[in-house]
Design a protein around this motif. Structure first.
Motif, PDB file in Angstrom:
ATOM      1  N   PHE A 197       0.815  -1.203   0.000  1.00  0.00           N
ATOM      2  CA  PHE A 197       0.000   0.000   0.000  1.00  0.00           C
ATOM      3  C   PHE A 197       0.857   1.265   0.000  1.00  0.00           C
ATOM      4  CE2 PHE A 197       0.336  -1.454   4.459  1.00  0.00           C
ATOM      5  CZ  PHE A 197       0.888  -0.342   5.063  1.00  0.00           C
ATOM      6  N   GLY A 198       0.228   2.361  -0.409  1.00  0.00           N
ATOM      7  CA  GLY A 198       0.861   3.672  -0.398  1.00  0.00           C
ATOM      8  C   GLY A 198      -0.214   4.715  -0.204  1.00  0.00           C
ATOM      9  N   GLY A 199      -0.007   5.903  -0.759  1.00  0.00           N
ATOM     10  CA  GLY A 199      -1.007   6.957  -0.676  1.00  0.00           C
ATOM     11  C   GLY A 199      -0.799   7.877   0.509  1.00  0.00           C
ATOM     12  N   GLY A 200      -1.741   8.797   0.657  1.00  0.00           N
ATOM     13  CA  GLY A 200      -1.617   9.816   1.685  1.00  0.00           C
ATOM     14  C   GLY A 200      -2.264   9.462   3.003  1.00  0.00           C
ATOM     15  N   CYS A 201      -2.833   8.256   3.133  1.00  0.00           N
ATOM     16  CA  CYS A 201      -3.548   7.912   4.369  1.00  0.00           C
ATOM     17  C   CYS A 201      -2.900   6.769   5.136  1.00  0.00           C
ATOM     18  CB  CYS A 201      -5.002   7.571   4.043  1.00  0.00           C
ATOM     19  SG  CYS A 201      -5.997   8.994   3.568  1.00  0.00           S
ATOM     20  N   LEU A 202      -2.919   5.548   4.576  1.00  0.00           N
ATOM     21  CA  LEU A 202      -2.488   4.392   5.352  1.00  0.00           C
ATOM     22  C   LEU A 202      -1.066   4.530   5.900  1.00  0.00           C
ATOM     23  CD1 LEU A 202      -5.132   3.075   4.443  1.00  0.00           C
ATOM     24  CD2 LEU A 202      -3.850   0.966   4.027  1.00  0.00           C
ATOM     25  N   PRO A 203      -0.047   4.836   5.074  1.00  0.00           N
ATOM     26  CA  PRO A 203       1.310   4.928   5.650  1.00  0.00           C
ATOM     27  C   PRO A 203       1.413   6.020   6.705  1.00  0.00           C
ATOM     28  CG  PRO A 203       1.392   4.794   3.242  1.00  0.00           C
ATOM     29  CD  PRO A 203      -0.039   5.028   3.621  1.00  0.00           C
ATOM     30  N   LYS A 204       0.877   7.196   6.391  1.00  0.00           N
ATOM     31  CA  LYS A 204       0.943   8.322   7.325  1.00  0.00           C
ATOM     32  C   LYS A 204       0.196   8.022   8.623  1.00  0.00           C
ATOM     33  CE  LYS A 204      -1.950  11.715   6.562  1.00  0.00           C
ATOM     34  NZ  LYS A 204      -2.802  11.857   7.768  1.00  0.00           N
ATOM     35  N   ASP A 205      -0.988   7.424   8.479  1.00  0.00           N
ATOM     36  CA  ASP A 205      -1.830   7.214   9.648  1.00  0.00           C
ATOM     37  C   ASP A 205      -1.259   6.188  10.608  1.00  0.00           C
ATOM     38  OD1 ASP A 205      -3.527   9.094   8.662  1.00  0.00           O
ATOM     39  OD2 ASP A 205      -5.148   7.728   8.138  1.00  0.00           O
ATOM     40  N   ILE A 206      -0.690   5.095  10.092  1.00  0.00           N
ATOM     41  CA  ILE A 206      -0.156   4.103  11.023  1.00  0.00           C
ATOM     42  C   ILE A 206       1.102   4.622  11.715  1.00  0.00           C
ATOM     43  CG2 ILE A 206      -1.159   2.160   9.759  1.00  0.00           C
ATOM     44  CD1 ILE A 206       1.606   1.455   8.735  1.00  0.00           C
ATOM     45  N   ARG A 207       1.869   5.466  11.024  1.00  0.00           N
ATOM     46  CA  ARG A 207       3.060   6.038  11.661  1.00  0.00           C
ATOM     47  C   ARG A 207       2.664   7.056  12.720  1.00  0.00           C
ATOM     48  NH1 ARG A 207       5.558   6.655   5.644  1.00  0.00           N
ATOM     49  NH2 ARG A 207       5.918   4.428   5.311  1.00  0.00           N
ATOM     50  N   ALA A 208       1.662   7.896  12.398  1.00  0.00           N
ATOM     51  CA  ALA A 208       1.196   8.875  13.384  1.00  0.00           C
ATOM     52  C   ALA A 208       0.550   8.186  14.582  1.00  0.00           C
ATOM     53  CB  ALA A 208       0.203   9.834  12.728  1.00  0.00           C
TER      54      ALA A 208
ATOM     55  N   ILE B  94       7.021  -4.631   6.594  1.00  0.00           N
ATOM     56  CA  ILE B  94       6.611  -5.612   5.584  1.00  0.00           C
ATOM     57  C   ILE B  94       6.196  -4.897   4.308  1.00  0.00           C
ATOM     58  CG2 ILE B  94       4.832  -7.306   4.960  1.00  0.00           C
ATOM     59  CD1 ILE B  94       4.778  -8.120   7.942  1.00  0.00           C
ATOM     60  N   ASN B  95       5.444  -3.818   4.478  1.00  0.00           N
ATOM     61  CA  ASN B  95       4.972  -3.071   3.313  1.00  0.00           C
ATOM     62  C   ASN B  95       6.127  -2.506   2.503  1.00  0.00           C
ATOM     63  OD1 ASN B  95       2.734  -1.830   1.796  1.00  0.00           O
ATOM     64  ND2 ASN B  95       3.587   0.085   2.564  1.00  0.00           N
ATOM     65  N   LEU B  96       7.084  -1.891   3.171  1.00  0.00           N
ATOM     66  CA  LEU B  96       8.215  -1.305   2.464  1.00  0.00           C
ATOM     67  C   LEU B  96       9.118  -2.381   1.854  1.00  0.00           C
ATOM     68  CD1 LEU B  96       9.125   1.563   4.959  1.00  0.00           C
ATOM     69  CD2 LEU B  96       7.888   1.740   2.788  1.00  0.00           C
ATOM     70  N   ARG B  97       9.157  -3.548   2.490  1.00  0.00           N
ATOM     71  CA  ARG B  97       9.999  -4.636   1.977  1.00  0.00           C
ATOM     72  C   ARG B  97       9.513  -5.149   0.626  1.00  0.00           C
ATOM     73  NH1 ARG B  97      10.239  -7.565   6.528  1.00  0.00           N
ATOM     74  NH2 ARG B  97       8.738  -9.187   5.947  1.00  0.00           N
ATOM     75  N   ARG B  98       8.212  -4.986   0.344  1.00  0.00           N
ATOM     76  CA  ARG B  98       7.683  -5.451  -0.938  1.00  0.00           C
ATOM     77  C   ARG B  98       8.344  -4.724  -2.101  1.00  0.00           C
ATOM     78  NH1 ARG B  98       6.295  -9.978  -0.629  1.00  0.00           N
ATOM     79  NH2 ARG B  98       4.639  -9.941  -2.186  1.00  0.00           N
ATOM     80  N   ARG B  99       8.677  -3.470  -1.908  1.00  0.00           N
ATOM     81  CA  ARG B  99       9.292  -2.677  -2.971  1.00  0.00           C
ATOM     82  C   ARG B  99      10.694  -3.204  -3.286  1.00  0.00           C
ATOM     83  NH1 ARG B  99       6.985   3.219  -0.742  1.00  0.00           N
ATOM     84  NH2 ARG B  99       4.965   2.347  -0.141  1.00  0.00           N
ATOM     85  N   LYS B 100      11.408  -3.582  -2.234  1.00  0.00           N
ATOM     86  CA  LYS B 100      12.735  -4.167  -2.441  1.00  0.00           C
ATOM     87  C   LYS B 100      12.618  -5.544  -3.085  1.00  0.00           C
ATOM     88  CE  LYS B 100      14.675  -1.776   1.574  1.00  0.00           C
ATOM     89  NZ  LYS B 100      15.304  -1.935   2.919  1.00  0.00           N
ATOM     90  N   ARG B 101      11.567  -6.269  -2.706  1.00  0.00           N
ATOM     91  CA  ARG B 101      11.359  -7.612  -3.240  1.00  0.00           C
ATOM     92  C   ARG B 101      11.151  -7.588  -4.747  1.00  0.00           C
ATOM     93  NH1 ARG B 101      12.349 -12.844  -3.585  1.00  0.00           N
ATOM     94  NH2 ARG B 101      10.535 -14.068  -4.228  1.00  0.00           N
ATOM     95  N   VAL B 102      10.359  -6.650  -5.235  1.00  0.00           N
ATOM     96  CA  VAL B 102      10.069  -6.622  -6.669  1.00  0.00           C
ATOM     97  C   VAL B 102      11.311  -6.219  -7.465  1.00  0.00           C
ATOM     98  CG1 VAL B 102       9.249  -4.234  -6.964  1.00  0.00           C
ATOM     99  CG2 VAL B 102       8.193  -6.079  -8.271  1.00  0.00           C
ATOM    100  N   ILE B 103      12.168  -5.395  -6.883  1.00  0.00           N
ATOM    101  CA  ILE B 103      13.425  -5.037  -7.552  1.00  0.00           C
ATOM    102  C   ILE B 103      14.357  -6.244  -7.594  1.00  0.00           C
ATOM    103  CG2 ILE B 103      15.502  -3.611  -7.341  1.00  0.00           C
ATOM    104  CD1 ILE B 103      13.667  -1.406  -6.210  1.00  0.00           C
ATOM    105  N   LYS B 104      14.361  -7.019  -6.532  1.00  0.00           N
ATOM    106  CA  LYS B 104      15.174  -8.246  -6.503  1.00  0.00           C
ATOM    107  C   LYS B 104      14.724  -9.219  -7.590  1.00  0.00           C
ATOM    108  CE  LYS B 104      16.621 -11.944  -3.331  1.00  0.00           C
ATOM    109  NZ  LYS B 104      16.500 -12.478  -1.949  1.00  0.00           N
ATOM    110  N   ILE B 105      13.406  -9.337  -7.773  1.00  0.00           N
ATOM    111  CA  ILE B 105      12.882 -10.205  -8.835  1.00  0.00           C
ATOM    112  C   ILE B 105      13.282  -9.673 -10.201  1.00  0.00           C
ATOM    113  CG2 ILE B 105      10.767 -11.032  -9.939  1.00  0.00           C
ATOM    114  CD1 ILE B 105       9.465 -11.077  -7.169  1.00  0.00           C
TER     115      ILE B 105
END
Length: 443
Positions: A266-277, A300-311
């Motif tokens: 996930f990304g966007g202006g809500c979920l990442p910001k809201d769980i950190r806040a 886990i969410n941020l790790r997905r971005r690294k995972r797709v680059i590894k693939i």
């Protein structure tokens, strides 16, 4: 408070939330004044032009502006004199110096409004704020308003989904009223009478609970997404199929199938910001251990971005520099031009930094993406983006990408290699057309 036919509404802050709310309130028959201090945005709204993409909203905005029920201003004193109910819809971005929410705009909006309130009024917070904020804002209103205790605060969190914001406003799945008086509750029931008469459930509660509802809901959704993405990692190493796994556990009515689509995250202006806040606020309250699991959800969410680059690296023989990769998607989700914390764009930028020739296509978000990452290449068509590409990466699940003919797309690429970062392409169709296709969590 006037009857519903005569209630006048102001909306303070006309960004994504505020512009949507203002247009929808006008569509319900209210006279609405939108307060927007950004002159460029205000000028566009006055002409019925949206500075962002949201299906169905441009037509509604034009209709309401032309009807005369909706107009815009920068004058907060005019808003105070005009309105009976004032909705505060300004942003609460993540602070630059930490994970907490920046309340500068909310506090400024309420403080400036309070100074001009000379009679009975209801101020309604819709912005997503840390629990405890409403209590402080109530004190500001009553101490700084000439009308004193004739001014009340209520908290009415928003639950808009980008791409469905008009429907979510006009036909909400629930309404939450954080109030301290029967008068405040009655006023909100009048404002939302159309939805309530249509069967929308109403939860009447206190300030802290109303403030917690939005961040709790987003944290739960983020947990579901990261849970299935963690399962996708296990599926990758065991040969299991995460889509079938999600279908199977989704039949359990205690779990449900929604938000169990494994992929890039996930990304966007809500979920990442809201769980950190949310975690930052828990730490301030001395209960950080209660939300410690949200740190892992974020990881886990941020790790997905690294995972797709590894693939991608593996699919290209272990070497990325000098390769040509087409990125299908820039927005964080389909039916939006929002690129805030976009997984697709972060992957594109990271690949560029690794020496890859990256070309990005998106249905609506090209210009916002170009503004943020001018060093990337962009294409107006899918075919142009994929021309001579060694690898294509599908990273935002626009319907247009699902509709692509694999055989025709294969005619323009240099190598028929596809990574489906959203697990929604027809794997069999691509393989029949000669493609090698990799998904996240599907064998």
């Amino acid at each position: 408070m006037p009857t519903v036919e005569h209630v006048k509404i102001t909306v303070i802050g006309c960004g994504y939330l505020g512009a949507t709310h203002a247009a929808c309130m006008a569509a319900l028959g209210f006279e609405v004044l939108g307060i927007e201090i950004d002159p460029t945005r205000r000028s566009a709204l006055e002409r019925g032009v949206l500075p962002f993409f949201e299906p169905g909203l441009p037509e509604l905005l034009v209709e309401q502006v032309e009807s005369g029920r909706l107009r815009f201003s920068a004058d907060i004193a005019e808003a105070a004199a005009f309105g009976d109910v004032h909705f505060v819809c300004v942003g609460t971005p993540q602070r630059a110096d930490g994970h907490g929410a920046d309340l500068t705009y909310v506090e400024a909006a309420v403080t400036s409004l309070a100074a001009h309130l000379t009679g009975p009024a209801l101020v309604v917070g819709k912005s997503t704020v840390p629990v405890g904020t409403a209590e402080r804002l109530q004190e500001i209103l009553q101490s700084q308003s000439p009308a004193g205790d004739q001014v009340e605060l209520a908290w009415n969190p928003e639950f808009l989904r980008e791409g469905f914001a008009v429907k979510d406003t006009l036909e909400p799945d629930r309404l939450v009223f954080g109030v301290r008086s029967e008068r405040a509750e009655a006023t909100l029931r009048e404002v939302y009478s159309t939805a309530i008469d249509g069967g929308c459930p109403v939860v009447v509660t206190d300030f802290p609970t109303a403030e917690l509802v939005k961040v709790a809901a987003n944290s739960f959704l983020a947990t579901k997404i990261s849970f299935i993405n963690a399962m996708a990692e296990l599926c990758d190493v065991t040969g299991a199929n995460v889509v079938t796994l999600a279908d199977a556990i989704g039949y359990d009515e205690r779990i449900g199938r929604k938000f169990l689509n494994a992929g890039l995250g996930f990304g966007g202006g809500c979920l990442p910001k809201d769980i950190r806040a949310f975690t930052a606020r828990a730490e301030e309250l001395g209960v950080k251990d209660a939300l410690r699991f949200l740190h892992e959800i974020d990881r886990i969410n941020l790790r997905r971005r690294k995972r797709v680059i590894k693939i991608a690296r593996k699919e290209l023989g272990g070497r990325l520099p000098g390769k040509r990769i087409a990125i299908l998607g820039a927005a964080f989700k389909p039916n939006s031009d929002d690129i805030r914390d976009s997984p697709a764009l972060e992957v594109a930028h990271t690949l560029h930094e690794l020496g890859v020739h990256v070309t990005v296509h998106d249905v609506e978000a090209i210009e916002p993406a170009r503004t943020k990452y001018p060093d990337l290449s962009y294409a107006d068509t899918i075919e142009e983006a994929c021309a001579e590409a060694d690898l294509v990466m599908h990273l935002t699940e626009w319907l247009e990408y699902r509709a692509v003919d694999p055989a025709k797309l294969g005619e323009v690429v240099a190598g028929k290699r596809m990574i489906d970062g959203r697990n929604c392409l027809d794997i069999d169709a691509y393989r029949e057309a000669g493609w090698t296709i990799r998904s996240l969590g599907r064998p």
